[in-house]
Design an enzyme around this catalytic site. Structure first.
Site, PDB file in Angstrom:
ATOM      1  N   GLN A   1      -9.036  13.311  -0.057  1.00  0.00           N
ATOM      2  CA  GLN A   1      -8.254  14.187  -0.907  1.00  0.00           C
ATOM      3  C   GLN A   1      -8.648  15.639  -0.676  1.00  0.00           C
ATOM      4  O   GLN A   1      -9.730  15.920  -0.167  1.00  0.00           O
ATOM      5  CB  GLN A   1      -8.469  13.848  -2.386  1.00  0.00           C
ATOM      6  CG  GLN A   1      -8.086  12.431  -2.765  1.00  0.00           C
ATOM      7  CD  GLN A   1      -8.131  12.222  -4.279  1.00  0.00           C
ATOM      8  OE1 GLN A   1      -7.572  12.997  -5.049  1.00  0.00           O
ATOM      9  NE2 GLN A   1      -8.800  11.168  -4.699  1.00  0.00           N
TER      10      GLN A   1
ATOM     11  N   HIS B   1      -8.404   7.202   3.566  1.00  0.00           N
ATOM     12  CA  HIS B   1      -7.827   8.462   3.104  1.00  0.00           C
ATOM     13  C   HIS B   1      -8.855   9.290   2.345  1.00  0.00           C
ATOM     14  O   HIS B   1      -9.868   8.767   1.883  1.00  0.00           O
ATOM     15  CB  HIS B   1      -6.609   8.209   2.195  1.00  0.00           C
ATOM     16  CG  HIS B   1      -6.964   7.709   0.827  1.00  0.00           C
ATOM     17  ND1 HIS B   1      -7.419   6.432   0.581  1.00  0.00           N
ATOM     18  CD2 HIS B   1      -6.946   8.327  -0.387  1.00  0.00           C
ATOM     19  CE1 HIS B   1      -7.661   6.272  -0.714  1.00  0.00           C
ATOM     20  NE2 HIS B   1      -7.388   7.412  -1.333  1.00  0.00           N
TER      21      HIS B   1
ATOM     22  N   SER C   1      -9.189   3.667  -5.372  1.00  0.00           N
ATOM     23  CA  SER C   1      -8.298   2.612  -5.824  1.00  0.00           C
ATOM     24  C   SER C   1      -7.473   2.014  -4.686  1.00  0.00           C
ATOM     25  O   SER C   1      -6.633   1.166  -4.906  1.00  0.00           O
ATOM     26  CB  SER C   1      -7.375   3.141  -6.929  1.00  0.00           C
ATOM     27  OG  SER C   1      -6.815   4.377  -6.568  1.00  0.00           O
TER      28      SER C   1
ATOM     29  N   CYS D   1       0.848  -1.194   0.000  1.00  0.00           N
ATOM     30  CA  CYS D   1       0.000   0.000   0.000  1.00  0.00           C
ATOM     31  C   CYS D   1       0.887   1.249   0.000  1.00  0.00           C
ATOM     32  O   CYS D   1       1.736   1.406   0.876  1.00  0.00           O
ATOM     33  CB  CYS D   1      -0.895  -0.015   1.237  1.00  0.00           C
ATOM     34  SG  CYS D   1      -1.718   1.565   1.524  1.00  0.00           S
TER      35      CYS D   1
ATOM     36  N   HIS E   1      -6.914   1.871   1.996  1.00  0.00           N
ATOM     37  CA  HIS E   1      -6.345   2.610   3.128  1.00  0.00           C
ATOM     38  C   HIS E   1      -7.201   3.847   3.401  1.00  0.00           C
ATOM     39  O   HIS E   1      -7.511   4.586   2.475  1.00  0.00           O
ATOM     40  CB  HIS E   1      -4.896   3.008   2.809  1.00  0.00           C
ATOM     41  CG  HIS E   1      -4.154   3.461   4.035  1.00  0.00           C
ATOM     42  ND1 HIS E   1      -3.138   2.724   4.619  1.00  0.00           N
ATOM     43  CD2 HIS E   1      -4.291   4.565   4.808  1.00  0.00           C
ATOM     44  CE1 HIS E   1      -2.694   3.359   5.686  1.00  0.00           C
ATOM     45  NE2 HIS E   1      -3.379   4.484   5.815  1.00  0.00           N
TER      46      HIS E   1
ATOM     47  N   ASN F   1     -13.483   9.702  -1.398  1.00  0.00           N
ATOM     48  CA  ASN F   1     -14.131   8.655  -2.191  1.00  0.00           C
ATOM     49  C   ASN F   1     -13.921   7.361  -1.442  1.00  0.00           C
ATOM     50  O   ASN F   1     -12.785   6.931  -1.275  1.00  0.00           O
ATOM     51  CB  ASN F   1     -13.513   8.539  -3.583  1.00  0.00           C
ATOM     52  CG  ASN F   1     -13.755   9.768  -4.427  1.00  0.00           C
ATOM     53  OD1 ASN F   1     -14.787  10.423  -4.319  1.00  0.00           O
ATOM     54  ND2 ASN F   1     -12.793  10.109  -5.269  1.00  0.00           N
TER      55      ASN F   1
ATOM     56  N   HIS G   1      -4.112   0.535   8.110  1.00  0.00           N
ATOM     57  CA  HIS G   1      -4.667   0.225   6.784  1.00  0.00           C
ATOM     58  C   HIS G   1      -6.077  -0.363   6.848  1.00  0.00           C
ATOM     59  O   HIS G   1      -6.866  -0.223   5.907  1.00  0.00           O
ATOM     60  CB  HIS G   1      -3.720  -0.778   6.104  1.00  0.00           C
ATOM     61  CG  HIS G   1      -4.049  -1.111   4.685  1.00  0.00           C
ATOM     62  ND1 HIS G   1      -3.687  -0.316   3.623  1.00  0.00           N
ATOM     63  CD2 HIS G   1      -4.719  -2.175   4.143  1.00  0.00           C
ATOM     64  CE1 HIS G   1      -4.104  -0.861   2.484  1.00  0.00           C
ATOM     65  NE2 HIS G   1      -4.729  -1.989   2.767  1.00  0.00           N
TER      66      HIS G   1
ATOM     67  N   CYS H   1       0.535   3.381   3.437  1.00  0.00           N
ATOM     68  CA  CYS H   1       0.925   2.895   4.761  1.00  0.00           C
ATOM     69  C   CYS H   1       2.251   3.546   5.195  1.00  0.00           C
ATOM     70  O   CYS H   1       3.098   3.868   4.353  1.00  0.00           O
ATOM     71  CB  CYS H   1       1.066   1.365   4.749  1.00  0.00           C
ATOM     72  SG  CYS H   1      -0.502   0.488   4.990  1.00  0.00           S
TER      73      CYS H   1
HETATM   74  O1  G1P Z   1      -7.507  10.527  -7.456  1.00  0.00           O
HETATM   75  P1  G1P Z   1      -7.942   9.093  -7.544  1.00  0.00           P
HETATM   76  O2  G1P Z   1      -8.419   8.540  -6.227  1.00  0.00           O
HETATM   77  O3  G1P Z   1      -6.956   8.211  -8.223  1.00  0.00           O
HETATM   78  O4  G1P Z   1      -9.218   9.138  -8.530  1.00  0.00           O
HETATM   79  C1  G1P Z   1     -10.558   9.191  -8.134  1.00  0.00           C
HETATM   80  O5  G1P Z   1     -10.929  10.471  -7.605  1.00  0.00           O
HETATM   81  C2  G1P Z   1     -10.806  11.580  -8.507  1.00  0.00           C
HETATM   82  C3  G1P Z   1     -11.351  12.810  -7.814  1.00  0.00           C
HETATM   83  O6  G1P Z   1     -12.695  12.666  -7.441  1.00  0.00           O
HETATM   84  C4  G1P Z   1     -11.526  11.318  -9.828  1.00  0.00           C
HETATM   85  O7  G1P Z   1     -11.204  12.343 -10.752  1.00  0.00           O
HETATM   86  C5  G1P Z   1     -11.151   9.960 -10.431  1.00  0.00           C
HETATM   87  O8  G1P Z   1     -11.973   9.710 -11.563  1.00  0.00           O
HETATM   88  C6  G1P Z   1     -11.370   8.870  -9.378  1.00  0.00           C
HETATM   89  O9  G1P Z   1     -11.007   7.611  -9.896  1.00  0.00           O
END
Ligand code: G1P
Ligand code: G1P
Lengths: 346, 346
Positions: free
Chosen positions: A168, A166, A161, A51, A164, A153, A113, A54
């Site tokens: 943004q 997290h 993806s 990961c 873990h 997300n 994690h 981590c």
């Molecule tokens: O930044 P990550 O986690 O790779 O990507 C994810 O979040 C982003 C922000 O919402 C999006 O634009 C991507 O389509 C999504 O897969």
């Protein structure tokens, strides 16, 4: 609300965006033969050597994560926005574009994690809120940054993806469209009434008591009257606070509590780690005082009927506008009645 | 457009909706460890006795489908909209709602369960367009119907629960939000220039020749300058036609041809039955002459990198606004260079 509106198609108005949502309460009996989502993978280990989030692991660009104990933020290695104030505009007839600059960060919620927000302690969630506050304040102080979008997300269904825990932060020069709509509707109400629209809305919701899920001394979590996603919720602070930087320590603690309780109810609904995108809408950092802003955190979860059947926002929704089957009141009833203890701990 | 815009983050303006899209051309090298979609199931039989859209089969409500030879339309058994002009409004403080009425129809494109638009003959696609025209005209003549949304959700990824080739038509009383935006932007341009905005835009696109995918005597298919979805396209008639009812027979034939060619390129891109939502935006049927409208058909396909990796419109996109990695020009180059013959027929 007269009873027949609960049984016939109607539209509800979103006071924050000025948009309508089509509600079809009679349609919940529709059979489903479509796509089923994969169930979330079984329990994660507390540490995963593969990961990139981590502690102590090496990321794709060769950087090594610190052995962090609480939270950890870093600039996204594959950022959608790059810093550097260029301010170039291109207007070539009907081809119109302009440069955009900004900073994208990744925010690890915990070194562990295997955790998610509902399984973290209230103190640990408070640490996450502190980090959000620090980032909002530091990024907001930059000349080139006028808006800061904090979001998470959660789950593969929501394009996440890495399991873990997290989120943004995307900070940028311009005010994005979704925020601009809320800015103008809050401003119009403020100018007219000298009260924030969400203060008045919250008072009306507490009075109606039909869509409330959770309430503590400083926060309320509810299904908004105009909810789009089946179990969409909004967390609103009782005090009219423009942004998360204005929280007192007690409020921060209460915010952490209600996040933990709400995400626990989500996981308990279908006894699965509930996927969603969550985000905080708050005052832009454009130098205005933005008194009209009342910050709030929204959760947009896609699941509709079970851990594997989600609502698709496709065809009609893309070309015309959002549509939902279960009413906000039905969704609130379901969530409200769920236990407060996480299903994996019972 | 100056070269550096192709390499740095920028925003592009959608002339039809007034919204901006964030483009991050430098970001295409991002690795993907997230969700992979299931590949589409193997070839379908020409007739499936369990399909509620195949000729002669019985639907959930007991009705029996006719032994149709070309196309077949019927009122959705689980309609999101119901007919009956009620016109009730509810305004209780900040809770604002109103009744909505309408009609939802299902449109079978072919009796053959195994087909999709790219695999149908041009004559068969012409029959589908004829059915769309008939429905647009019949529904539009109803007093309570002011907008008709024709669309297709294709593939399980797009919430489609049945592979039988079909689309839907949702006709309703109010003008939905996405259509209202395009209405006002087209009207403003028309009032100022007495030409439709899409006539001028199309001329500029043909001149630039950077985003064109297909062109015939009457239609052009291209990636719009402001495309949101990775391989989003728009089909625009060269003549300024307000709605599909205005097509001549030759134009109808050319429309069928370009639909077949475009969807063939889509399937050839990742050698899979390409999922998308497609829809026609055209003049509302609200009794106005709507001269400013220039009808067009858009395709919103989610696949990004392969037959199993799609673009997620989540977190940032939900809370701020749309974002894309590959540019419209890169997407156009990829689609343009693909063979015109369907990969399963080579
Ligand atoms: O930044 P990550 O986690 O790779 O990507 C994810 O979040 C982003 C922000 O919402 C999006 O634009 C991507 O389509 C999504 O897969
Ligand atoms: O009507 P269907 O095919 O059952 O349903 C599909 O299309 C509808 C219209 O775009 C959406 O509201 C649904 O979420 C989607 O699953």
């Amino acid at each position: 609300m007269s009873v027949h509106f609960y049984e016939q198609p109607h539209r509800r108005y979103n006071i924050l965006t000025g948009e309508w949502i089509l509600v079809s309460p009679h349609r919940t009996k529709r059979p489903w033969q479509g796509k089923v989502e994969k169930l979330n993978p079984t329990k994660q280990p507390a540490f995963d050597e593969n990961c990139y989030l981590c502690p102590g692991n090496t990321r794709a660009n060769g950087e090594v994560n610190p052995i962090y104990k609480n939270t950890f933020a870093f600039t996204n290695d594959f950022a959608a926005l790059i810093s550097g104030d260029k301010n170039e505009t291109l207007e070539n007839g009907l081809f119109i574009a302009e440069t955009e600059s900004g900073i994208c960060k990744v925010v690890c919620f915990s070194p562990n994690h295997s955790l998610t927000l509902p399984l973290m302690t209230i103190d640990a969630i408070s640490n996450v809120i502190s980090l959000w506050q620090d980032e909002y304040s530091a990024l907001g102080a930059l000349e080139e940054i006028n808006h800061i979008q904090i979001f998470e997300n959660k789950g593969a269904t929501m394009g996440c993806s890495n399991p873990h825990p997290h989120g943004q932060i995307w900070a940028q020069q311009t005010i994005p469209h979704e925020v601009a709509k809320k800015d103008s509707h809050q401003l119009a109400y403020w100018n007219k009434n000298k009260r924030s629209i969400l203060s008045d809305y919250l008072a009306q919701e507490l009075d109606a008591d039909e869509r409330i899920i959770l309430e503590n001394e400083y926060f309320v979590a509810l299904i908004p009257y105009w909810a789009v996603w089946p179990y969409e919720t909004i967390i609103i602070p009782k005090r009219h606070l423009q942004h998360i930087g204005r929280l007192t320590d007690l409020e921060k603690q209460a915010f952490a509590e209600i996040i933990k309780e709400l995400t626990t109810k989500y996981d308990n609904l279908f006894e699965t780690s509930f996927p969603y995108s969550a985000g905080i809408h708050q005052s832009p950092t454009n130098g205005n005082d933005n008194e009209h802003w009342h910050f709030h955190m929204s959760f947009y979860p896609p699941l509709l009927r079970s851990a594997t059947v989600k609502k698709f926002m496709v065809g009609y929704e893309m070309f015309a506008g959002p549509q939902r089957d279960i009413t906000a009141e039905q969704a609130a009833n379901s969530l409200r009645s769920l236990p407060d203890v996480h299903y994996t701990l019972r």
